[in-house]
Design an enzyme around this catalytic site. Structure first.
Site, PDB file in Angstrom:
ATOM      1  N   GLY A  21       0.821  -1.217   0.000  1.00 42.09           N
ATOM      2  CA  GLY A  21       0.000   0.000   0.000  1.00 42.09           C
ATOM      3  C   GLY A  21       0.848   1.257   0.000  1.00 42.09           C
ATOM      4  N   CYS A  48       4.018  -8.833   1.778  1.00 47.46           N
ATOM      5  CA  CYS A  48       3.638  -9.579   0.577  1.00 47.46           C
ATOM      6  C   CYS A  48       4.859 -10.028  -0.220  1.00 47.46           C
ATOM      7  CB  CYS A  48       2.717  -8.724  -0.286  1.00 47.46           C
ATOM      8  SG  CYS A  48       2.147  -9.563  -1.765  1.00 47.46           S
ATOM      9  N   CYS A  53       2.679 -13.262   0.236  1.00 49.43           N
ATOM     10  CA  CYS A  53       2.126 -13.733  -1.046  1.00 49.43           C
ATOM     11  C   CYS A  53       3.167 -14.307  -2.012  1.00 49.43           C
ATOM     12  CB  CYS A  53       1.426 -12.600  -1.783  1.00 49.43           C
ATOM     13  SG  CYS A  53       0.837 -11.230  -0.805  1.00 49.43           S
ATOM     14  N   LYS A  56       5.323 -17.340  -0.716  1.00 42.96           N
ATOM     15  CA  LYS A  56       4.325 -18.395  -0.488  1.00 42.96           C
ATOM     16  C   LYS A  56       3.910 -19.064  -1.803  1.00 42.96           C
ATOM     17  CE  LYS A  56       0.373 -17.567  -1.081  1.00 42.96           C
ATOM     18  NZ  LYS A  56      -0.490 -16.844  -0.183  1.00 42.96           N
ATOM     19  N   TYR A 183      -6.190 -18.737   6.564  1.00 44.53           N
ATOM     20  CA  TYR A 183      -5.466 -18.692   5.290  1.00 44.53           C
ATOM     21  C   TYR A 183      -4.043 -19.243   5.438  1.00 44.53           C
ATOM     22  CZ  TYR A 183      -8.446 -15.230   2.739  1.00 44.53           C
ATOM     23  OH  TYR A 183      -9.426 -14.567   2.062  1.00 44.53           O
ATOM     24  N   GLU A 187      -2.561 -22.786   4.082  1.00 44.04           N
ATOM     25  CA  GLU A 187      -1.626 -22.747   2.952  1.00 44.04           C
ATOM     26  C   GLU A 187      -0.306 -23.432   3.310  1.00 44.04           C
ATOM     27  OE1 GLU A 187      -1.421 -18.571   1.885  1.00 44.04           O
ATOM     28  OE2 GLU A 187      -3.109 -18.779   0.503  1.00 44.04           O
ATOM     29  N   ALA A 350      -8.293 -15.849  -2.984  1.00 42.79           N
ATOM     30  CA  ALA A 350      -7.902 -17.252  -3.181  1.00 42.79           C
ATOM     31  C   ALA A 350      -7.104 -17.705  -1.977  1.00 42.79           C
ATOM     32  CB  ALA A 350      -7.051 -17.398  -4.437  1.00 42.79           C
ATOM     33  N   HIS A 445     -14.388 -25.785 -23.777  1.00 44.67           N
ATOM     34  CA  HIS A 445     -14.337 -27.227 -23.542  1.00 44.67           C
ATOM     35  C   HIS A 445     -13.014 -27.815 -24.001  1.00 44.67           C
ATOM     36  CE1 HIS A 445     -16.128 -31.075 -22.724  1.00 44.67           C
ATOM     37  NE2 HIS A 445     -15.756 -31.515 -23.917  1.00 44.67           N
ATOM     38  N   GLU A 450     -15.693 -24.339 -17.313  1.00 45.97           N
ATOM     39  CA  GLU A 450     -16.952 -24.337 -18.065  1.00 45.97           C
ATOM     40  C   GLU A 450     -18.119 -24.803 -17.200  1.00 45.97           C
ATOM     41  OE1 GLU A 450     -17.405 -27.235 -21.296  1.00 45.97           O
ATOM     42  OE2 GLU A 450     -15.861 -28.482 -20.388  1.00 45.97           O
TER      43      GLU A 450
HETATM   44  P1  NDP Z   1      -6.862 -15.782   9.831  1.00 50.06           P
HETATM   45  O1  NDP Z   1      -7.625 -14.768  10.569  1.00 50.06           O
HETATM   46  O2  NDP Z   1      -7.233 -16.133   8.444  1.00 50.06           O
HETATM   47  O3  NDP Z   1      -6.848 -17.138  10.663  1.00 50.06           O
HETATM   48  C1  NDP Z   1      -6.457 -17.179  12.005  1.00 50.06           C
HETATM   49  C2  NDP Z   1      -6.683 -18.589  12.503  1.00 50.06           C
HETATM   50  O4  NDP Z   1      -6.112 -18.742  13.796  1.00 50.06           O
HETATM   51  C3  NDP Z   1      -8.151 -18.940  12.630  1.00 50.06           C
HETATM   52  O5  NDP Z   1      -8.312 -20.275  12.235  1.00 50.06           O
HETATM   53  C4  NDP Z   1      -8.413 -18.747  14.112  1.00 50.06           C
HETATM   54  O6  NDP Z   1      -9.448 -19.575  14.586  1.00 50.06           O
HETATM   55  C5  NDP Z   1      -7.105 -19.187  14.704  1.00 50.06           C
HETATM   56  N1  NDP Z   1      -6.818 -18.602  16.009  1.00 50.06           N
HETATM   57  C6  NDP Z   1      -6.898 -17.307  16.374  1.00 50.06           C
HETATM   58  N2  NDP Z   1      -6.504 -17.153  17.651  1.00 50.06           N
HETATM   59  C7  NDP Z   1      -6.179 -18.369  18.107  1.00 50.06           C
HETATM   60  C8  NDP Z   1      -5.719 -18.873  19.348  1.00 50.06           C
HETATM   61  N3  NDP Z   1      -5.517 -18.055  20.390  1.00 50.06           N
HETATM   62  N4  NDP Z   1      -5.487 -20.189  19.469  1.00 50.06           N
HETATM   63  C9  NDP Z   1      -5.686 -21.019  18.432  1.00 50.06           C
HETATM   64  N5  NDP Z   1      -6.122 -20.619  17.224  1.00 50.06           N
HETATM   65  C10 NDP Z   1      -6.366 -19.302  17.072  1.00 50.06           C
HETATM   66  O7  NDP Z   1      -5.349 -15.280   9.944  1.00 50.06           O
HETATM   67  P2  NDP Z   1      -4.037 -15.700   9.172  1.00 50.06           P
HETATM   68  O8  NDP Z   1      -2.955 -15.433  10.144  1.00 50.06           O
HETATM   69  O9  NDP Z   1      -4.152 -17.049   8.567  1.00 50.06           O
HETATM   70  O10 NDP Z   1      -3.979 -14.633   7.999  1.00 50.06           O
HETATM   71  C11 NDP Z   1      -4.145 -13.235   8.248  1.00 50.06           C
HETATM   72  C12 NDP Z   1      -4.780 -12.584   7.082  1.00 50.06           C
HETATM   73  O11 NDP Z   1      -3.849 -12.452   6.025  1.00 50.06           O
HETATM   74  C13 NDP Z   1      -5.941 -13.345   6.475  1.00 50.06           C
HETATM   75  O12 NDP Z   1      -7.143 -13.114   7.130  1.00 50.06           O
HETATM   76  C14 NDP Z   1      -5.963 -12.831   5.056  1.00 50.06           C
HETATM   77  O13 NDP Z   1      -6.739 -11.653   5.004  1.00 50.06           O
HETATM   78  C15 NDP Z   1      -4.507 -12.522   4.783  1.00 50.06           C
HETATM   79  N6  NDP Z   1      -3.911 -13.573   3.948  1.00 50.06           N
HETATM   80  C16 NDP Z   1      -4.353 -13.750   2.689  1.00 50.06           C
HETATM   81  C17 NDP Z   1      -3.837 -14.730   1.878  1.00 50.06           C
HETATM   82  C18 NDP Z   1      -4.360 -14.916   0.505  1.00 50.06           C
HETATM   83  O14 NDP Z   1      -4.991 -14.025  -0.016  1.00 50.06           O
HETATM   84  N7  NDP Z   1      -4.126 -16.070  -0.112  1.00 50.06           N
HETATM   85  C19 NDP Z   1      -2.780 -15.611   2.359  1.00 50.06           C
HETATM   86  C20 NDP Z   1      -2.401 -15.358   3.702  1.00 50.06           C
HETATM   87  C21 NDP Z   1      -2.946 -14.372   4.458  1.00 50.06           C
HETATM   88  P3  NDP Z   1     -11.001 -19.147  14.520  1.00 50.06           P
HETATM   89  O15 NDP Z   1     -11.409 -19.323  13.102  1.00 50.06           O
HETATM   90  O16 NDP Z   1     -11.638 -20.102  15.449  1.00 50.06           O
HETATM   91  O17 NDP Z   1     -11.060 -17.727  14.961  1.00 50.06           O
END
Ligand code: NDP
Length: 460
Positions: A21, A48, A53, A56, A183, A187, A350, A445, A450
């Site tokens: 950004g 990123c 990104c 990764k 995410y 991943e 994604a 196809h 599709e």
């Molecule tokens: P997310 O918010 O996607 O996931 C966090 C995970 O950790 C959830 O499953 C959550 O569980 C769990 N969690 C949170 N607190 C605790 C805890 N105290 N103990 C155990 N588990 C816990 O965060 P990420 O870190 O994976 O990614 C951050 C952001 O980065 C994403 O939301 C996304 O916007 C971005 N990102 C995008 C990508 C892409 O576009 N491909 C790739 C990577 C990141 P619960 O669901 O129960 O809350």
């Protein structure tokens, strides 16, 4: 030039943070004639480019070769010997590519006339920051400092790593425990499973990927298990400890899992500490991010914020778009163009699990809540490639249609290249395409894509 610099200040825009950004906003402002400085203490490109990104996706490609080698036999290929993966080569080649990208970011800033200031910035006034003893004064300040991984306070917290360290682990982890179900956790679980690690993914919730469509969540968990990831739901970590030369993860139910590396991917927090924000009275909002209005202005009018530090949509393309909207707002639109507006509806995303997830619009659950009457179309099939590959991987595609308007309001896929496929369909959803428009579109196809234009029978 569409903008006249303000002689009262050394700079028209001071950007803190050279991530996605910040760099975009700085470049665009520079091109508009503004005098811009960007302060950054780390490598250019932010999360990123350096630890998100880009690396990764490169590691995801690396992991896909395992399947490709395996599946090639069904197509007549005979491999001489067993393919062997070399972690050091991947790390070296990734580092070279990221260094190249860091250089490109530097050139882009220089090309736009932006001054890059190396060091840590502390805001010392509404229009002022200090960096290594130098005071920079600017009419507008933009905080684009992103976020950092958050690790909960568990016994043994100091023994675990985050996504920041995963790309450069000194040794390839033969046994990896991933904590989290979002995410990043999903991943990395897929990637390291593909690279040959024995992966256990521990998620506290009932299903992976909270917030995604229910069918997608069930489907990806099943596919990841099929691929070899030991996905455990309702799993809580009690502690992490050293055990011999390795680690031991003790679960709340008493079970102990041995691991070479424990990755915590339990969310990210906005990077607001140590910037001097509190002293200036910059208000934080839900999730601890800098609270901003529709023009990205904080509670201190000269200070703005975009991207992850606002703790809203944590996606690079969103931060880029926000940066461009902000620059139009501060310095006027590009010559002959209307001022850009940000629209957060129908943002596609994604997840680079194996197989990928691609999604845009409402989940079935959200759509039912918002529109009441909806029609759902779903296809679950084995892709043509896997008729010979020997793989049991399946593909899921799903459309969610608002019954009253016939508009397609949700489109979800789990399958190869889901991100590539869903990007195009996101244009259609934003344009308001109806199911009738999908039905009248001719398919390509034979492709998996599709299927999105040939779904005739709704799910009962
Ligand atoms: P997310 O918010 O996607 O996931 C966090 C995970 O950790 C959830 O499953 C959550 O569980 C769990 N969690 C949170 N607190 C605790 C805890 N105290 N103990 C155990 N588990 C816990 O965060 P990420 O870190 O994976 O990614 C951050 C952001 O980065 C994403 O939301 C996304 O916007 C971005 N990102 C995008 C990508 C892409 O576009 N491909 C790739 C990577 C990141 P619960 O669901 O129960 O809350």
């Amino acid at each position: 030039m569409s903008f006249t610099p303000d002689p009262a200040f050394e700079f028209d825009l001071l950007v803190i943070g050279a991530g996605s950004g910040g760099v975009r906003a700085a470049r665009m402002a520079g091109q508009r004639g503004a005098r811009v400085a960007v302060v950054e203490s780390g490598p250019l490109g932010g999360t990123c480019v350096n630890v998100g990104c880009v690396p990764k996706k490169l590691y995801s490609y690396a992991a896909e070769f395992a399947d490709a080698f395996e599946q090639s036999r069904g197509f007549g290929w005979q491999l001489a010997g067993t393919p062997r993966f070399d972690w050091a080569t991947l790390k070296t080649n990734r580092a070279l590519e990221i260094t190249r990208l860091n250089g490109i970011y530097g050139n882009l800033l220089a090309g736009a006339g932006v001054e890059l200031v190396r060091g840590h910035a502390t805001l010392t006034g509404p229009h002022e920051a200090t960096v290594n003893g130098r005071t920079l004064r600017a009419k507008h300040v933009l905080v684009a400092t992103g976020g950092t991984p958050r690790v909960p306070d568990i016994p043994g917290r100091e023994l675990v790593v985050t996504s920041n360290e995963m790309f450069d682990l000194p040794e390839f982890p033969q046994r990896l425990v991933v904590v989290g179900g979002g995410y990043i956790a999903s991943e990395f679980a897929s990637i390291f499973n593909g690279l040959g690690a024995q992966v256990t993914q521990l998620h506290r919730g009932e299903q992976l990927l909270t917030g995604f469509d229910g069918d997608v969540r069930r489907f990806i968990a099943a596919e990841m298990r099929k691929a070899g990831v030991d996905v455990r739901l309702g799993a809580q970590v009690a502690s992490v400890a050293r055990a011999g030369g390795a680690l031991a993860v003790t679960l709340a139910n008493g079970e102990v899992l041995p691991a070479d590396t424990v990755l915590y991917a339990t969310g990210r927090v906005p990077h607001t500490q140590g910037l001097g924000l509190e002293a200036l009275g910059v208000a934080l909002g839900d999730g601890g991010g800098i609270a901003v209005n529709a023009d990205y202005r904080s509670s201190v009018p000269s200070i703005h914020a975009i991207g992850d530090v606002t703790a809203r949509v944590q996606l690079t393309p969103v931060a880029l778009a926000e940066g461009m909207v902000l620059v139009d707002h501060l310095f006027g639109p590009r010559a002959g163009k209307p001022r850009r507006e940000m629209d957060y509806a129908f943002i596609p995303t994604a997840v680079f699990t194996h197989p990928n997830i691609g999604t845009v619009g409402f989940t079935e659950e959200q759509a039912r809540e918002k529109f009441g009457q909806i029609t759902v179309f779903r296809a679950d099939f084995k892709a043509l490639k896997h008729t010979l590959s020997g793989s049991g991987e399946r593909t899921l595609m799903k459309l969610v249609v608002d019954a009253a308007s016939d508009r397609v309001v949700g489109l979800h896929m789990v399958g190869a290249e889901a991100g590539e496929i869903v990007q195009g369909f996101a244009v259609a959803l934003r344009a308001g395409a109806t199911k009738a428009v999908f039905d009248s579109t001719i398919g390509i196809h034979p492709t998996a894509a599709e299927e999105f234009v040939t779904m005739r029978e709704p799910v009962a």
